[in-house]
Design an enzyme around this catalytic site. Structure first.
Site, PDB file in Angstrom:
ATOM      1  N   TYR A 113      -9.843  17.817  11.679  1.00 57.13           N
ATOM      2  CA  TYR A 113      -8.236  18.060  11.363  1.00 57.13           C
ATOM      3  C   TYR A 113      -7.836  19.358  12.035  1.00 57.13           C
ATOM      4  CZ  TYR A 113      -9.120  14.528   7.777  1.00 57.13           C
ATOM      5  OH  TYR A 113      -9.490  13.340   7.288  1.00 57.13           O
ATOM      6  N   SER A 162      -4.928   7.207   2.486  1.00 58.37           N
ATOM      7  CA  SER A 162      -3.365   6.356   2.855  1.00 58.37           C
ATOM      8  C   SER A 162      -3.039   5.345   1.715  1.00 58.37           C
ATOM      9  CB  SER A 162      -3.675   5.468   4.061  1.00 58.37           C
ATOM     10  OG  SER A 162      -3.705   6.545   5.133  1.00 58.37           O
ATOM     11  N   PRO A 163      -3.130   6.069   0.187  1.00 57.68           N
ATOM     12  CA  PRO A 163      -2.798   5.299  -0.730  1.00 57.68           C
ATOM     13  C   PRO A 163      -1.232   4.727  -0.860  1.00 57.68           C
ATOM     14  CG  PRO A 163      -2.842   7.358  -1.509  1.00 57.68           C
ATOM     15  CD  PRO A 163      -3.362   7.185   0.004  1.00 57.68           C
ATOM     16  N   GLY A 218       4.200   6.065   2.827  1.00 60.41           N
ATOM     17  CA  GLY A 218       5.421   5.975   2.024  1.00 60.41           C
ATOM     18  C   GLY A 218       6.180   4.866   2.067  1.00 60.41           C
TER      19      GLY A 218
END
Length: 336
Positions: free
Chosen positions: A53, A239-240, A244
């Site tokens: 990352y 990525s729940p 958004g």
């Protein structure tokens, strides 16, 4: 902030984890530090990062930016003992410049072909580099970030056992892996006395992937059923809220995050979560996070990865959303 047991380790971790992928690139360091402080103030302590990352977020990045930001934050005021720290190895590309060359975005075909993999030497180098950037002598949870089909599992697992034995990691996890491989990993660990994974990090949300889609990283029915019957594995769901999209019908029109889910089942579930959000006085994104934290078989730890402090503030009220049994049943029943 409630806690949940990690597998059957006896270790309690925050029920809402903080994903730190964007820190140091898309999110500047001062903002990242404010977000980390706010998460800690809210009672959270489960931080998730990776050695790669975020090379793919910024041209010229060599990876490691997120770990370095976290290391400097933890060093400020001795915060290391206040957090449960997870990081990952194996997924860094060997030549990020080649993946970026002449493009506005990195070429993922090149990246997937050229990632470092889970060889023993790579793992030992990866964790030492992560420990240095993070400024710590141990990782609480160390993941194989991308399942490596070209390296014998015995080599990977024996190296991980050595890392645990040396005290450089306390527990191991796996990410982006198919169920048949997970079963093979667990079998080898049992036969050889190696530490088995206690966490599985996969993409998982309220929407279900569309029928027929082949996707190694998104939980499918078989994997979900497997996890229901193996409570020594905790599902850490990345990525729940799918960038958004639950809150914004206009945003999900044509958004790449919706592509794996498009169809009548998704439409029905979006309608259900929107309806119940209105009843609960919450946003749909918050209801999705709350629904995930209500799951018991398997236990799920959603991993929120905000870019801004405002996005983090929008996620935290999910901790206080109380869904009734009737609302949970309606959410579960929605769809094809």
């Amino acid at each position: 902030m409630k806690t949940v047991e990690l597998g059957r380790t006896g270790e309690q971790v925050s029920h809402l984890a903080l994903g730190c992928m964007l820190m140091g690139t898309t999110t500047d360091e001062p903002t990242a530090h404010r977000m980390l402080d706010r998460y800690l103030d809210a009672g959270g302590g489960f931080l998730d990062t990776a050695n790669c990352y975020g090379w793919f977020l910024q041209r010229g990045s060599r990876g490691g930016e997120s770990e370095s930001v976290l290391g400097r934050w933890m060093a400020r005021g001795g915060r290391r003992d206040q957090v449960f720290l997870a990081t990952k190895g194996t997924a860094m590309v060997r030549d990020p410049d080649a993946a970026w060359a002449g493009r506005d975005d990195p070429d993922w075909t090149i990246a997937r072909r050229d990632f470092e993999g889970a060889g023993a030497q790579t793992l030992r180098r990866n964790i030492d580099d992560s420990l240095r950037r993070l400024g710590t002598d141990h990782i609480d949870l160390y993941y194989v970030h991308v399942d490596d089909l070209s390296t014998p599992l015995e080599e990977t697992l024996e190296a991980l056992a050595g890392i645990v034995r040396a005290g450089k990691a306390r527990y191991i996890g796996w990410s982006n892996v198919r169920t048949w491989r997970l079963e093979r990993i667990r079998g080898l660990c049992e036969r050889n006395g190696w530490p088995a994974p206690v966490a599985l990090q996969q993409q998982h949300s309220y929407l279900r992937r569309r029928a027929g889609l082949e996707h190694v990283s998104i939980v499918d029915d078989e994997q979900y059923d497997y996890l229901r019957h193996h409570d020594d594995l905790t599902l850490v769901a990345y990525s729940p809220i799918l960038k958004g999209i639950y809150d914004d019908p206009a945003k999900r029109e044509g958004h790449w995050a919706m592509d794996p889910y498009q169809g009548p089942d998704a439409d029905a579930r979006l309608a259900a979560v929107t309806e119940i959000a209105a009843e609960a006085g919450a946003t749909p994104n918050q209801v999705v996070l709350a629904w995930l934290m209500h799951q018991e078989r398997p236990r799920v730890v959603p991993l929120a990865g905000p870019r801004t402090l405002e996005q983090l503030e929008a996620a935290l009220p999910a901790l206080d959303v109380k869904l009734t049994e009737e609302q949970l049943a309606r959410l579960d029943a929605a769809g094809a």
